[in-house]
Design an enzyme around this catalytic site. Sequence first.
Site, PDB file in Angstrom:
ATOM      1  N   HIS A 224    -113.999   8.135 -34.575  1.00 43.60           N
ATOM      2  CA  HIS A 224    -113.904   8.494 -33.152  1.00 43.60           C
ATOM      3  C   HIS A 224    -113.040   9.730 -32.908  1.00 43.60           C
ATOM      4  O   HIS A 224    -113.058  10.294 -31.816  1.00 43.60           O
ATOM      5  CB  HIS A 224    -113.442   7.304 -32.311  1.00 43.60           C
ATOM      6  CG  HIS A 224    -111.997   6.942 -32.449  1.00 43.60           C
ATOM      7  ND1 HIS A 224    -111.378   6.035 -31.616  1.00 43.60           N
ATOM      8  CD2 HIS A 224    -111.029   7.352 -33.315  1.00 43.60           C
ATOM      9  CE1 HIS A 224    -110.118   5.905 -31.948  1.00 43.60           C
ATOM     10  NE2 HIS A 224    -109.883   6.692 -32.975  1.00 43.60           N
TER      11      HIS A 224
ATOM     12  N   ASP B  58    -105.523   8.328 -47.835  1.00 44.78           N
ATOM     13  CA  ASP B  58    -105.157   9.124 -46.669  1.00 44.78           C
ATOM     14  C   ASP B  58    -104.399  10.335 -47.193  1.00 44.78           C
ATOM     15  O   ASP B  58    -104.246  10.492 -48.420  1.00 44.78           O
ATOM     16  CB  ASP B  58    -104.309   8.324 -45.672  1.00 44.78           C
ATOM     17  CG  ASP B  58    -104.555   8.755 -44.224  1.00 44.78           C
ATOM     18  OD1 ASP B  58    -104.547   9.985 -43.976  1.00 44.78           O
ATOM     19  OD2 ASP B  58    -104.768   7.886 -43.357  1.00 44.78           O
TER      20      ASP B  58
ATOM     21  N   GLY C 202    -105.538  12.101 -50.537  1.00 40.84           N
ATOM     22  CA  GLY C 202    -106.632  13.061 -50.586  1.00 40.84           C
ATOM     23  C   GLY C 202    -107.174  13.398 -49.220  1.00 40.84           C
ATOM     24  O   GLY C 202    -106.661  12.948 -48.189  1.00 40.84           O
ATOM     25  N   ASP C 203    -108.231  14.183 -49.224  1.00 39.65           N
ATOM     26  CA  ASP C 203    -108.882  14.674 -48.017  1.00 39.65           C
ATOM     27  C   ASP C 203    -110.284  14.083 -47.952  1.00 39.65           C
ATOM     28  O   ASP C 203    -111.134  14.396 -48.788  1.00 39.65           O
ATOM     29  CB  ASP C 203    -108.942  16.204 -48.070  1.00 39.65           C
ATOM     30  CG  ASP C 203    -109.684  16.819 -46.899  1.00 39.65           C
ATOM     31  OD1 ASP C 203    -110.078  16.084 -45.980  1.00 39.65           O
ATOM     32  OD2 ASP C 203    -109.863  18.056 -46.908  1.00 39.65           O
ATOM     33  N   PHE C 204    -110.533  13.209 -46.979  1.00 39.40           N
ATOM     34  CA  PHE C 204    -111.842  12.551 -46.941  1.00 39.40           C
ATOM     35  C   PHE C 204    -112.986  13.493 -46.589  1.00 39.40           C
ATOM     36  O   PHE C 204    -114.150  13.143 -46.697  1.00 39.40           O
ATOM     37  CB  PHE C 204    -111.853  11.322 -46.033  1.00 39.40           C
ATOM     38  CG  PHE C 204    -111.256  11.491 -44.653  1.00 39.40           C
ATOM     39  CD1 PHE C 204    -111.668  12.508 -43.799  1.00 39.40           C
ATOM     40  CD2 PHE C 204    -110.293  10.595 -44.192  1.00 39.40           C
ATOM     41  CE1 PHE C 204    -111.148  12.640 -42.527  1.00 39.40           C
ATOM     42  CE2 PHE C 204    -109.756  10.717 -42.914  1.00 39.40           C
ATOM     43  CZ  PHE C 204    -110.185  11.740 -42.085  1.00 39.40           C
TER      44      PHE C 204
END
Length: 344
Positions: free
Chosen positions: A254, A210, A234-236
């Site tokens: 969602h 995350d 990190g950045d998904f």
Amino acid sequence: MPTEISGETPADGREATRYLIDEALGYVYPGALRAAASLGVADLLAGGPLTVAELAGQAGVHEAGLRRVLRVLATRGVFEELADGRFALTQVGQALRSDVPLSARPAVIMLTDTTLWRPAGEVELSLKQGGSVFEDIFGMSFFDYIAGNPQTAAAFHTGMAAFSDQENELIAAAYDFPGSGVVVDVGGGHGGFLLEVLRRRPGLDGVLMDEEHVVAGHRLDAEDVKGRWRAAPGDFFAEVPAGADVYVIKRVLHDWDDESCLTILRNCRRAMVPGGRILVIDAVVPPGNEPHQAKAVDMMLMTAFPGRERTEAEFAGLLAAAGLRMSRVVPTGTVVSIVEAVEP
């Protein structure tokens, strides 16, 4: 259950009108619930019934106003007004205490925060514009807003953790996770779900991914998972940790539109080992007219986020567009299901 409305007689018409007026007044209840949660009224009543004067004095609020708020909440079974005028906790109200297992308090405070409350009041504008009205109200997207407001961000992430705490054990038990290998929790927040999975599978290792400030608040210090997990800030949308057997994406998709979801899913597909699996854990909106929490949450998402809750068919289409195949949908006994995806 709602009052059953049928027939065309004047009496039935009056009944229908009364019912709809009561429904239109429903917005006052979450306001009262938020006030009680924020003030810690349930904590004050943990030792037994108190007078409104005693409660108001300890909470630092006006006695007359507090009585009116408690009276509303007593109609919903959160508190009970006794014959002598004191108020007591009910079984439902116990869950609003901050010191009980699976407390609902952080989730209540999150769900009634102004960042969700105000957009929900602008459904008509959302329908006219065709999407979120969050930027119209706050001048930026939801996630940009909380990135610049640490207090709101803390309430959101703590609330989401509490939201998940009551379901994590059931979800982890509903799926046959492998006995060994690596599972990556993508957008896993504070790691509550990963903790449950690792506890059920002692031979499994985990990765919590995350944003850095979110991972910093992890809850994976337990001795029984020590040395079996690592953090991966990190950045998904850019990439996810490579080489895992299972990628979990719980209550993440969602929040996002289809194109953003495809980016996350494709990143997971590229990163997983041959024969790996992706588990999308979200509500699957059921057909028909029966009440389901996902239908209400979907409207909230429509006004505040770019995302949506999805049906089984919509999940199948989304996964296919990402080069994946929906192999099955596993019920969990909670609001959410596990949508399992594999390579075609």
